[in-house]
Design an enzyme around this catalytic site. Structure first.
Site, PDB file in Angstrom:
ATOM      1  N   THR A   1      11.326  54.483  24.074  1.00 26.84           N
ATOM      2  CA  THR A   1      12.618  53.970  23.587  1.00 26.84           C
ATOM      3  C   THR A   1      13.166  54.859  22.486  1.00 26.84           C
ATOM      4  O   THR A   1      14.342  55.247  22.501  1.00 26.84           O
ATOM      5  CB  THR A   1      12.478  52.527  23.099  1.00 26.84           C
TER       6      THR A   1
ATOM      7  N   ASN B   1      10.986  50.954  36.551  1.00 31.49           N
ATOM      8  CA  ASN B   1      10.001  50.041  35.972  1.00 31.49           C
ATOM      9  C   ASN B   1       9.895  48.712  36.707  1.00 31.49           C
ATOM     10  O   ASN B   1       8.906  48.007  36.558  1.00 31.49           O
ATOM     11  CB  ASN B   1      10.334  49.775  34.500  1.00 31.49           C
TER      12      ASN B   1
ATOM     13  N   GLN C   1       7.315  55.268  32.926  1.00 32.01           N
ATOM     14  CA  GLN C   1       6.486  54.717  33.999  1.00 32.01           C
ATOM     15  C   GLN C   1       5.823  55.800  34.851  1.00 32.01           C
ATOM     16  O   GLN C   1       4.864  55.508  35.563  1.00 32.01           O
ATOM     17  CB  GLN C   1       7.325  53.811  34.913  1.00 32.01           C
TER      18      GLN C   1
ATOM     19  N   SER D   1       5.777  57.519  26.991  1.00 28.16           N
ATOM     20  CA  SER D   1       5.267  56.356  26.269  1.00 28.16           C
ATOM     21  C   SER D   1       3.775  56.224  26.534  1.00 28.16           C
ATOM     22  O   SER D   1       3.325  56.366  27.674  1.00 28.16           O
ATOM     23  CB  SER D   1       5.993  55.085  26.726  1.00 28.16           C
ATOM     24  N   GLY D   2       2.993  55.947  25.480  1.00 24.75           N
ATOM     25  CA  GLY D   2       1.549  55.906  25.622  1.00 24.75           C
ATOM     26  C   GLY D   2       0.981  54.633  26.211  1.00 24.75           C
ATOM     27  O   GLY D   2      -0.013  54.669  26.934  1.00 24.75           O
ATOM     28  N   HIS D   3       1.610  53.491  25.923  1.00 22.50           N
ATOM     29  CA  HIS D   3       0.951  52.231  26.254  1.00 22.50           C
ATOM     30  C   HIS D   3       1.025  51.858  27.723  1.00 22.50           C
ATOM     31  O   HIS D   3       0.489  50.830  28.130  1.00 22.50           O
ATOM     32  CB  HIS D   3       1.487  51.092  25.375  1.00 22.50           C
TER      33      HIS D   3
ATOM     34  N   CYS E   1      11.259  43.920  28.499  1.00 17.25           N
ATOM     35  CA  CYS E   1      12.246  43.884  27.422  1.00 17.25           C
ATOM     36  C   CYS E   1      13.355  42.874  27.673  1.00 17.25           C
ATOM     37  O   CYS E   1      14.078  42.502  26.756  1.00 17.25           O
ATOM     38  CB  CYS E   1      12.855  45.275  27.231  1.00 17.25           C
TER      39      CYS E   1
END
Length: 381
Positions: free
Chosen positions: A71, A151, A179, A198-200, A328
């Site tokens: 983001t 996503n 993703q 994004s890491g998570h 989100c």
């Protein structure tokens, strides 16, 4: 025990990653900006991570900055180009109607500032074509922003082919790879100007990601002309000020290493789980949303006929954790903007359920039993 099948929202931190993060929190806890041995070791760790992560997408180490996640990376990429666009009069942007809100909302902000944003609709396939993008290209087109993997549907967008088409133009390409990073690695080595990571989504902690800003020889070997949207320090080429979260950065590098090393096993297991789940649902009526010839193996979006998705989701609560759309926006209970953007009617767009998984984190899952439970619930709804 409720089975977790919402990996597209977030994943459990891999224990090997957690061990690395803890080490850099409790043993090597220096600030990478400090000029003493603790800081020097932290800085060396960060630079090793930067070099490795940049290499995974075919970039140079100085072309990657660390952020809090995709983001923030999206916001830096999109809003950071605005001053250059305003100076040059190139205010036209092409994107899709099925992007994540982390792209759509910054672009709406730019539209409010006088930018012209074209929102392409992919049709029922959920896949934007390169031809559709190139048909909209104009001399004043500053940027194309297209996600790597959707996503909600898992549909893979042709970002590598698009990058090669745009490479000979002055239009920049930004790809939200939240993703797709680690899952479809080859695509991201294409000449994409900006990549958000994004890491998570791959077993790293929440709160860390990266933005790649690649140089282009055709544009005088310059990176995209980004300007900072935050101020307060000189870190990360002044584009992302603030103390570097060394433990999270090292966790991101370790999670990426694991995903890269174990990718073949991950993909095979994800495909096997997917096929067995669909086979188990064969006795009930459902539709798989999106082009199944271009899709990641670990995300599937299903619409069950004559079923209210929210009621169905409530019934699934004791069985499995899934989502009706993006994490989100899933609290809003509105029809999926992705499914609507694909041209599905509101009823169908309201009934999409997303199942997503990381096979190594579903070791105790009996997918056949889960399928039977979903079928049973479907028959009683």
């Amino acid at each position: 025990m409720v089975t977790y099948l919402d990996a597209a929202a977030t994943t459990r931190v891999d224990q090997r990653v957690a061990d690395v993060v803890l080490h850099w929190m409790t043993t090597e806890y220096g600030n990478a900006g400090s000029r003493h041995e603790y800081g020097a070791r932290a800085k060396r760790g960060v630079e090793r991570a930067r070099e490795y992560l940049a290499d995974t997408v075919g970039a140079e180490p100085d072309e990657l900055i660390f952020t809090s996640g995709a983001t923030e990376s999206n916001n830096i990429a999109l809003l950071g180009l605005a001053p250059y666009a305003e100076r040059t009069g190139r205010r036209h942007i092409i994107t899709s109607a099925i992007e994540h809100k982390a792209v759509l909302e910054p672009l709406q902000h730019l539209a409010d500032r006088g930018f012209e944003v074209d929102f392409l609709k992919p049709g029922p396939s959920g896949r934007i074509t390169v031809e559709a993008v190139m048909e909209r290209l104009r001399p004043d087109t500053l940027l194309v922003s297209l996600m790597h993997v959707n996503n909600e549907t898992g549909v893979i967008q042709p970002v590598a082919d698009l990058a090669r088409e745009l490479f000979s133009t002055s239009t920049y390409l930004h790809v939200d790879a939240a993703q797709g990073y680690g899952k479809v690695p080859g695509d991201l080595t294409a000449p994409i100007d900006m990549i958000s990571i994004s890491g998570h989504k791959i077993g790293a902690p929440k709160g860390v990601g990266a933005l790649v800003t690649r140089r282009r020889e055709e544009l005088d070997d310059e990176r995209p002309p980004l300007e900072p949207i935050m101020f307060g320090g000189g870190q990360e080429r002044k584009l992302r000020p603030g103390t570097l979260p060394v433990p999270l950065i090292m966790g991101l590098a370790e999670a990426t290493r694991i995903f890269e090393t174990e990718h073949a096993q991950w993909e095979a297991a994800a495909r096997d789980l997917r096929s067995r789940f669909l086979a188990g649902l064969a006795s009930t009526r459902f539709h798989v949303n999106g082009d199944q010839d271009h899709v990641v193996p670990h995300i599937i979006n299903l619409s069950f006929e004559d079923v209210d998705a929210e009621a169905f989701l409530a019934g699934l609560n004791g069985l499995v954790a899934v989502a009706t759309g993006s994490a989100c926006t899933s609290a809003s209970y509105t029809p999926s903007h992705v499914l609507r953007g694909m041209g599905l009617p509101d009823e169908a767009a309201s009934n999409g359920l997303r199942f997503s998984w990381i096979p190594a984190q579903t070791a105790d899952l009996d997918i056949d039993e889960l399928a039977r439970g979903v079928v049973k619930l479907r028959r009683h709804s």
